[in-house]
Design an enzyme around this catalytic site. Structure first.
Site, mmCIF file in Angstrom:
data_model
loop_
_atom_site.group_PDB
_atom_site.id
_atom_site.type_symbol
_atom_site.label_atom_id
_atom_site.label_comp_id
_atom_site.label_asym_id
_atom_site.label_seq_id
_atom_site.Cartn_x
_atom_site.Cartn_y
_atom_site.Cartn_z
ATOM 1 N N ALA A 9 -23.876 1.043 3.469
ATOM 2 C CA ALA A 9 -24.122 -0.370 3.120
ATOM 3 C C ALA A 9 -22.803 -1.101 2.884
ATOM 4 O O ALA A 9 -22.811 -2.284 2.547
ATOM 5 C CB ALA A 9 -24.998 -0.457 1.871
ATOM 6 N N GLY A 10 -21.692 -0.432 3.061
ATOM 7 C CA GLY A 10 -20.391 -1.024 2.751
ATOM 8 C C GLY A 10 -19.817 -1.809 3.925
ATOM 9 O O GLY A 10 -20.413 -1.905 4.999
ATOM 10 N N ILE A 12 -16.926 -1.349 5.821
ATOM 11 C CA ILE A 12 -16.454 -0.675 7.055
ATOM 12 C C ILE A 12 -17.663 -0.343 7.922
ATOM 13 O O ILE A 12 -17.669 -0.549 9.142
ATOM 14 C CB ILE A 12 -15.648 0.608 6.757
ATOM 15 C CG1 ILE A 12 -14.386 0.287 5.965
ATOM 16 C CG2 ILE A 12 -15.261 1.324 8.063
ATOM 17 C CD1 ILE A 12 -13.520 1.484 5.622
ATOM 18 N N ALA A 13 -18.722 0.165 7.263
ATOM 19 C CA ALA A 13 -19.923 0.542 8.018
ATOM 20 C C ALA A 13 -20.472 -0.657 8.789
ATOM 21 O O ALA A 13 -20.915 -0.530 9.935
ATOM 22 C CB ALA A 13 -20.983 1.098 7.066
ATOM 23 N N ASN A 101 -13.718 10.983 -7.119
ATOM 24 C CA ASN A 101 -14.045 11.219 -5.716
ATOM 25 C C ASN A 101 -14.134 12.697 -5.380
ATOM 26 O O ASN A 101 -14.927 13.083 -4.523
ATOM 27 C CB ASN A 101 -13.066 10.470 -4.819
ATOM 28 C CG ASN A 101 -13.478 9.023 -4.714
ATOM 29 O OD1 ASN A 101 -14.564 8.733 -4.230
ATOM 30 N ND2 ASN A 101 -12.662 8.125 -5.217
ATOM 31 N N ASN A 127 -11.174 6.816 0.342
ATOM 32 C CA ASN A 127 -9.901 7.180 -0.301
ATOM 33 C C ASN A 127 -10.086 7.923 -1.622
ATOM 34 O O ASN A 127 -11.077 7.692 -2.294
ATOM 35 C CB ASN A 127 -9.088 5.905 -0.551
ATOM 36 C CG ASN A 127 -8.381 5.466 0.715
ATOM 37 O OD1 ASN A 127 -7.891 6.294 1.467
ATOM 38 N ND2 ASN A 127 -8.334 4.164 0.949
ATOM 39 N N ASP A 155 -3.181 3.693 10.304
ATOM 40 C CA ASP A 155 -1.743 3.590 10.052
ATOM 41 C C ASP A 155 -0.978 3.636 11.371
ATOM 42 O O ASP A 155 -0.034 2.886 11.596
ATOM 43 C CB ASP A 155 -1.290 4.732 9.129
ATOM 44 C CG ASP A 155 -2.125 4.762 7.862
ATOM 45 O OD1 ASP A 155 -2.085 3.781 7.120
ATOM 46 O OD2 ASP A 155 -2.846 5.748 7.636
ATOM 47 N N ARG A 158 -1.426 0.381 13.165
ATOM 48 C CA ARG A 158 -0.605 -0.673 12.547
ATOM 49 C C ARG A 158 0.844 -0.570 13.005
ATOM 50 O O ARG A 158 1.471 -1.580 13.368
ATOM 51 C CB ARG A 158 -0.657 -0.527 11.024
ATOM 52 C CG ARG A 158 -1.981 -0.962 10.413
ATOM 53 C CD ARG A 158 -2.091 -0.511 8.961
ATOM 54 N NE ARG A 158 -3.272 -1.090 8.332
ATOM 55 C CZ ARG A 158 -3.800 -0.664 7.189
ATOM 56 N NH1 ARG A 158 -3.251 0.368 6.548
ATOM 57 N NH2 ARG A 158 -4.865 -1.242 6.690
ATOM 58 N N HIS A 183 -2.343 9.216 3.568
ATOM 59 C CA HIS A 183 -2.779 7.837 3.784
ATOM 60 C C HIS A 183 -2.652 7.106 2.445
ATOM 61 O O HIS A 183 -3.638 6.895 1.721
ATOM 62 C CB HIS A 183 -4.223 7.790 4.308
ATOM 63 C CG HIS A 183 -4.736 6.372 4.374
ATOM 64 N ND1 HIS A 183 -4.276 5.461 5.289
ATOM 65 C CD2 HIS A 183 -5.618 5.696 3.602
ATOM 66 C CE1 HIS A 183 -4.865 4.289 5.080
ATOM 67 N NE2 HIS A 183 -5.675 4.407 4.053
HETATM 68 N N1 LIG Z 1 -8.400 6.016 5.535
HETATM 69 C C1 LIG Z 1 -8.285 4.748 5.849
HETATM 70 O O1 LIG Z 1 -7.533 4.383 6.752
HETATM 71 C C2 LIG Z 1 -9.064 3.682 5.106
HETATM 72 C C3 LIG Z 1 -8.962 2.351 5.509
HETATM 73 C C4 LIG Z 1 -9.711 1.381 4.849
HETATM 74 C C5 LIG Z 1 -10.533 1.752 3.790
HETATM 75 N N2 LIG Z 1 -10.593 3.047 3.410
HETATM 76 C C6 LIG Z 1 -11.481 3.496 2.338
HETATM 77 O O2 LIG Z 1 -12.800 3.607 2.882
HETATM 78 C C7 LIG Z 1 -13.761 3.509 1.840
HETATM 79 C C8 LIG Z 1 -14.875 2.547 2.228
HETATM 80 O O3 LIG Z 1 -14.358 1.246 2.341
HETATM 81 P P1 LIG Z 1 -15.349 -0.018 2.376
HETATM 82 O O4 LIG Z 1 -14.461 -1.207 2.493
HETATM 83 O O5 LIG Z 1 -16.444 0.172 3.338
HETATM 84 O O6 LIG Z 1 -15.901 0.030 0.889
HETATM 85 P P2 LIG Z 1 -17.211 -0.656 0.309
HETATM 86 O O7 LIG Z 1 -17.019 -0.664 -1.167
HETATM 87 O O8 LIG Z 1 -17.535 -1.921 1.018
HETATM 88 O O9 LIG Z 1 -18.350 0.384 0.687
HETATM 89 C C9 LIG Z 1 -18.410 1.666 0.139
HETATM 90 C C10 LIG Z 1 -19.854 2.076 0.100
HETATM 91 O O10 LIG Z 1 -19.910 3.415 -0.352
HETATM 92 C C11 LIG Z 1 -21.035 3.540 -1.182
HETATM 93 N N3 LIG Z 1 -20.907 4.745 -2.004
HETATM 94 C C12 LIG Z 1 -20.237 4.929 -3.154
HETATM 95 N N4 LIG Z 1 -20.413 6.182 -3.608
HETATM 96 C C13 LIG Z 1 -21.194 6.807 -2.702
HETATM 97 C C14 LIG Z 1 -21.742 8.110 -2.618
HETATM 98 N N5 LIG Z 1 -21.507 9.028 -3.562
HETATM 99 N N6 LIG Z 1 -22.521 8.425 -1.553
HETATM 100 C C15 LIG Z 1 -22.771 7.493 -0.601
HETATM 101 N N7 LIG Z 1 -22.304 6.236 -0.639
HETATM 102 C C16 LIG Z 1 -21.518 5.898 -1.671
HETATM 103 C C17 LIG Z 1 -21.046 2.241 -1.981
HETATM 104 O O11 LIG Z 1 -22.326 1.992 -2.545
HETATM 105 C C18 LIG Z 1 -20.690 1.240 -0.885
HETATM 106 O O12 LIG Z 1 -21.839 0.730 -0.218
HETATM 107 C C19 LIG Z 1 -12.959 3.116 0.600
HETATM 108 O O13 LIG Z 1 -12.700 4.289 -0.156
HETATM 109 C C20 LIG Z 1 -11.664 2.567 1.170
HETATM 110 O O14 LIG Z 1 -10.602 2.687 0.236
HETATM 111 C C21 LIG Z 1 -9.879 4.016 4.043
HETATM 112 O O1 LIG Z 2 -8.731 0.686 0.611
HETATM 113 C C1 LIG Z 2 -7.495 0.747 0.452
HETATM 114 O O2 LIG Z 2 -6.952 1.055 -0.646
HETATM 115 C C2 LIG Z 2 -6.578 0.370 1.595
HETATM 116 C C3 LIG Z 2 -6.955 1.057 2.851
HETATM 117 O O3 LIG Z 2 -6.875 2.455 2.739
HETATM 118 C C4 LIG Z 2 -6.100 0.571 3.998
HETATM 119 O O4 LIG Z 2 -5.196 1.293 4.440
HETATM 120 O O5 LIG Z 2 -6.324 -0.570 4.444
#
Ligand SMILES: NC(=O)c1ccc[n+]([C@@H]2O[C@H](COP(=O)([O-])OP(=O)(O)OC[C@H]3O[C@@H](n4cnc5c(N)ncnc54)[C@H](O)[C@@H]3O)[C@@H](O)[C@H]2O)c1
Ligand SMILES: O=C(O)C[C@H](O)C(=O)O
Length: 327
Positions: A9-10, A12-13, A101, A127, A155, A158, A183
């Protein structure tokens, strides 16, 4: 192909699900079934996402299941894309986030061990992605570590895009720009191996002052810059990088791509640590760490720093999960 997406529901999804449904990730001939996991409080919103997927009338999307039950989510899964994670809240230390986490990825690792197909391929995005993947690997103990990866392609994208913009060429023409390590803002974006299809990168792109004052901090802090501007973390570019990572892992590529994978001791990184390496992906969910890219003397201290952070993260997560053991 049954694909489980957590945090469905987030944000990225919301950007990623149409790419999966359309065939951009696993190919335009591969039907998929989606299992969408999110926490109980997000179920109404998740239903809305499922309605929108239905309304997309995607020919390759054969079924959509929504759940808040981690044990149902991974049943017979072929692929797991783990976006869901506990977000950093005001006043939380990095350590608190790691521990929160670690508990989530422990639970999901156990569910994967019990319910997923043995050949499952896993991508961790939530993360702190490297350490979450290492925790998951401990608990999904029947799954070969080479089936578990985390995302550093954003990364790499970018850094590649930065170089292309500087040289006024297409990102497609830029190869072998790598990002090593965690990361996080200790990652080491490296131009010493970079080339374009016209030849090596110009010397001014490898000037140490330029690297130290401009290129490296811009790439390391890009995630924070997006958060500052949008008041939300990157989602469109993260979903695009997830697509690139999975497509190359499953369908193969000639390019050398960054993936966070479990170290086998390559480049002197401790075995078991999840580190962003340059990888070759021949297809079918396989990869090899490419062993021979030099760091240069300039790169060594940067690598030391990101390596140290990852070792510390792993120690903190490990101590929280197994309070009486020592590494
Ligand atoms: N590795 C990368 O390059 C990278 C890049 C961008 C974001 N991220 C990370 O990706 C993650 C998601 O980002 P987002 O913007 O979609 O966040 P978001 O907050 O919009 O969505 C996260 C979703 O995860 C759900 N959630 C939380 N705990 C959960 C669990 N135990 N089981 C299932 N669902 C759960 C939340 O309810 C929410 O809907 C974050 O941790 C963000 O920091 C990583
Ligand atoms: O969610 C973050 O903390 C940043 C994310 O991992 C990103 O690289 O954009």
């Amino acid at each position: 192909m049954r694909v489980t997406v957590t945090g469905a529901a987030g944000q990225i999804a919301y950007c990623l699900l149409p790419l999966l449904a359309r065939g951009d990730v696993f190919g335009y001939e591969q039907p998929i079934e989606l299992v969408l996991l999110d926490i109980e409080q997000a179920q109404t919103s998740l239903q809305g996402v499922a309605m929108e997927l239905e309304d997309g009338a995607y020919p390759l999307l054969t079924a959509i299941h929504c759940t808040s039950d981690v044990n149902k989510a991974f049943v017979e899964a072929d692929v797991a894309i783990l976006l869901g994670a506990f977000p950093r809240k005001l006043g939380m230390e990095r350590r608190d986030l790691l521990v929160k986490n670690a508990a989530i990825f422990k639970e999901q690792g156990e569910a994967i061990r019990k319910h997923a197909k043995e050949h499952i391929r896993i991508l961790v995005v939530g993360n702190p992605a490297n350490t979450n993947a290492a925790v998951l690997a401990q608990y999904a103990s029947n799954i070969d570590k080479k089936q578990i990866t985390a995302l550093s392609r954003l990364d790499q994208n970018r850094a590649t895009s930065f170089v292309a913009k500087k040289l006024k060429i297409s990102p497609e023409e830029v190869k072998n720009v790598f990002v090593w390590g965690n990361h996080s803002n200790t990652q080491y974006p490296d131009l010493f191996n970079g080339v374009t299809n016209r030849g090596p990168l110009p010397d001014w792109l490898r000037d140490e002052k330029f690297l130290r004052d401009e290129f490296i901090p811009v790439i390391q802090e890009r995630g924070a810059a997006v958060i500052k501007a949008r008041k939300l973390s990157s989602a469109m570019s993260a979903a695009n990088a997830v697509k690139d990572h999975l497509r190359d892992w499953f369908l193969g590529t000639q390019d050398i791509v960054n993936m966070v994978v479990c170290s086998d001791g390559s480049y002197g990184i401790k075995k078991g640590i999840f580190f962003s390496f340059p990888c070759y992906c021949p297809g079918n969910g396989t990869f090899e760490i490419v062993p021979h890219f030099p760091w240069s003397s300039f790169g060594e201290p940067w690598i030391e720093r990101t390596k140290k952070e990852l070792y510390e993260e792993w120690e903190q997560a490990f101590t929280a999960l197994f309070p009486k053991s020592s590494l």
